[in-house]
Design a protein around this motif. Sequence first.
Motif, PDB file in Angstrom:
ATOM      1  N   ILE A  60      48.029  48.999  17.918  1.00  0.00           N
ATOM      2  CA  ILE A  60      47.642  47.760  17.245  1.00  0.00           C
ATOM      3  C   ILE A  60      46.539  47.078  18.044  1.00  0.00           C
ATOM      4  O   ILE A  60      46.635  46.933  19.260  1.00  0.00           O
ATOM      5  N   ASP A  61      45.516  46.648  17.347  1.00  0.00           N
ATOM      6  CA  ASP A  61      44.422  45.880  17.945  1.00  0.00           C
ATOM      7  C   ASP A  61      44.455  44.495  17.324  1.00  0.00           C
ATOM      8  O   ASP A  61      44.396  44.364  16.099  1.00  0.00           O
ATOM      9  N   ILE A  62      44.586  43.468  18.149  1.00  0.00           N
ATOM     10  CA  ILE A  62      44.597  42.081  17.678  1.00  0.00           C
ATOM     11  C   ILE A  62      43.364  41.405  18.248  1.00  0.00           C
ATOM     12  O   ILE A  62      43.203  41.317  19.460  1.00  0.00           O
ATOM     13  N   VAL A  63      42.505  40.927  17.359  1.00  0.00           N
ATOM     14  CA  VAL A  63      41.315  40.197  17.778  1.00  0.00           C
ATOM     15  C   VAL A  63      41.443  38.786  17.236  1.00  0.00           C
ATOM     16  O   VAL A  63      41.594  38.581  16.036  1.00  0.00           O
ATOM     17  N   SER A  64      41.403  37.823  18.116  1.00  0.00           N
ATOM     18  CA  SER A  64      41.512  36.425  17.733  1.00  0.00           C
ATOM     19  C   SER A  64      40.240  35.711  18.148  1.00  0.00           C
ATOM     20  O   SER A  64      39.758  35.906  19.267  1.00  0.00           O
ATOM     21  N   ALA A  65      39.677  34.922  17.240  1.00  0.00           N
ATOM     22  CA  ALA A  65      38.399  34.282  17.512  1.00  0.00           C
ATOM     23  C   ALA A  65      38.369  32.878  16.911  1.00  0.00           C
ATOM     24  O   ALA A  65      39.060  32.596  15.928  1.00  0.00           O
ATOM     25  N   VAL A  66      37.564  32.022  17.499  1.00  0.00           N
ATOM     26  CA  VAL A  66      37.379  30.664  16.975  1.00  0.00           C
ATOM     27  C   VAL A  66      36.535  30.755  15.712  1.00  0.00           C
ATOM     28  O   VAL A  66      35.438  31.306  15.730  1.00  0.00           O
ATOM     29  N   ALA A  67      37.057  30.228  14.609  1.00  0.00           N
ATOM     30  CA  ALA A  67      36.319  30.230  13.345  1.00  0.00           C
ATOM     31  C   ALA A  67      35.630  28.885  13.113  1.00  0.00           C
ATOM     32  O   ALA A  67      34.544  28.836  12.557  1.00  0.00           O
ATOM     33  N   ARG A  68      36.293  27.799  13.532  1.00  0.00           N
ATOM     34  CA  ARG A  68      35.724  26.467  13.300  1.00  0.00           C
ATOM     35  C   ARG A  68      36.352  25.475  14.278  1.00  0.00           C
ATOM     36  O   ARG A  68      37.529  25.586  14.608  1.00  0.00           O
ATOM     37  N   THR A  69      35.557  24.538  14.741  1.00  0.00           N
ATOM     38  CA  THR A  69      36.080  23.449  15.571  1.00  0.00           C
ATOM     39  C   THR A  69      35.618  22.118  14.987  1.00  0.00           C
ATOM     40  O   THR A  69      34.563  22.033  14.356  1.00  0.00           O
ATOM     41  N   ARG A  70      36.439  21.103  15.203  1.00  0.00           N
ATOM     42  CA  ARG A  70      36.087  19.736  14.835  1.00  0.00           C
ATOM     43  C   ARG A  70      36.533  18.830  15.972  1.00  0.00           C
ATOM     44  O   ARG A  70      37.684  18.883  16.388  1.00  0.00           O
ATOM     45  N   PRO A  71      35.614  17.994  16.478  1.00  0.00           N
ATOM     46  CA  PRO A  71      36.012  17.085  17.570  1.00  0.00           C
ATOM     47  C   PRO A  71      36.978  16.009  17.062  1.00  0.00           C
ATOM     48  O   PRO A  71      37.002  15.692  15.876  1.00  0.00           O
ATOM     49  N   ARG A  72      37.750  15.471  17.978  1.00  0.00           N
ATOM     50  CA  ARG A  72      38.652  14.356  17.679  1.00  0.00           C
ATOM     51  C   ARG A  72      38.892  13.602  18.977  1.00  0.00           C
ATOM     52  O   ARG A  72      38.644  14.131  20.076  1.00  0.00           O
ATOM     53  N   PRO A  73      39.387  12.386  18.884  1.00  0.00           N
ATOM     54  CA  PRO A  73      39.720  11.661  20.117  1.00  0.00           C
ATOM     55  C   PRO A  73      40.756  12.470  20.911  1.00  0.00           C
ATOM     56  O   PRO A  73      41.617  13.123  20.319  1.00  0.00           O
ATOM     57  N   PRO A  74      40.666  12.457  22.231  1.00  0.00           N
ATOM     58  CA  PRO A  74      41.595  13.251  23.049  1.00  0.00           C
ATOM     59  C   PRO A  74      43.062  12.918  22.782  1.00  0.00           C
ATOM     60  O   PRO A  74      43.429  11.768  22.575  1.00  0.00           O
ATOM     61  N   VAL A  75      43.879  13.952  22.791  1.00  0.00           N
ATOM     62  CA  VAL A  75      45.334  13.844  22.639  1.00  0.00           C
ATOM     63  C   VAL A  75      45.933  14.385  23.932  1.00  0.00           C
ATOM     64  O   VAL A  75      46.020  15.599  24.126  1.00  0.00           O
ATOM     65  N   PRO A  76      46.329  13.501  24.855  1.00  0.00           N
ATOM     66  CA  PRO A  76      46.786  13.936  26.182  1.00  0.00           C
ATOM     67  C   PRO A  76      47.937  14.940  26.171  1.00  0.00           C
ATOM     68  O   PRO A  76      47.993  15.815  27.030  1.00  0.00           O
ATOM     69  N   VAL A  77      48.846  14.852  25.207  1.00  0.00           N
ATOM     70  CA  VAL A  77      49.989  15.764  25.204  1.00  0.00           C
ATOM     71  C   VAL A  77      49.534  17.223  25.052  1.00  0.00           C
ATOM     72  O   VAL A  77      50.235  18.140  25.475  1.00  0.00           O
TER      73      VAL A  77
END
Length: 173
Positions: A60-77
């Motif tokens: 099995i080959d698993i490739v995981s990649a970032v498709a999209r990002t959106r900024p938001r105010p930081p969430v410390p948790v």
Amino acid sequence: MGMALDQFVSSPEIRVVWKAILQQARKAGGRPLTFTYRCDGPAERRRMQATVTADRHSTIDIVSAVARTRPRPPVPVLDHRITARTDEQIRMCSWCARVWADAWVSIEEACRRLGLLEATRLPAITHGICPPCMDTLTEDLDASPGLLPHNRHHITTPPPRDTLRITSMPGTA
């Protein structure tokens, strides 16, 4: 990596989901199984795309990649650099990133409901899968050996920029 996938997954319910995904990929005869999931950072929402493919030897080959990002105010948790945590845990869905706080809600709403914005020490995060995501994944895995239908609309960006590749040998996952 030579290790069973379940050595990296702590949640029993997520292990069951991954086992089903791997079985479906092996049945697909080399056709990729592609789906999206959320993997948020402290200051951004990230939509990830995973492609799972089995070769004729059932590797099995698993490739995981970032498709999209959106900024938001930081969430410390969500900040892994914060190591002083309470013994409490909050549960986050591994697919949609909602958090259980008397209902499955966004991380921002969970922080409000659980008083985490005022907390001096934060709880740890444990992962599971919310019932709507489990239902959808189960339906999709039963219906399609390829692209999971409920995720098609999420992949709308140019080729991913960051990629993680995990290879599982037969008998290790």
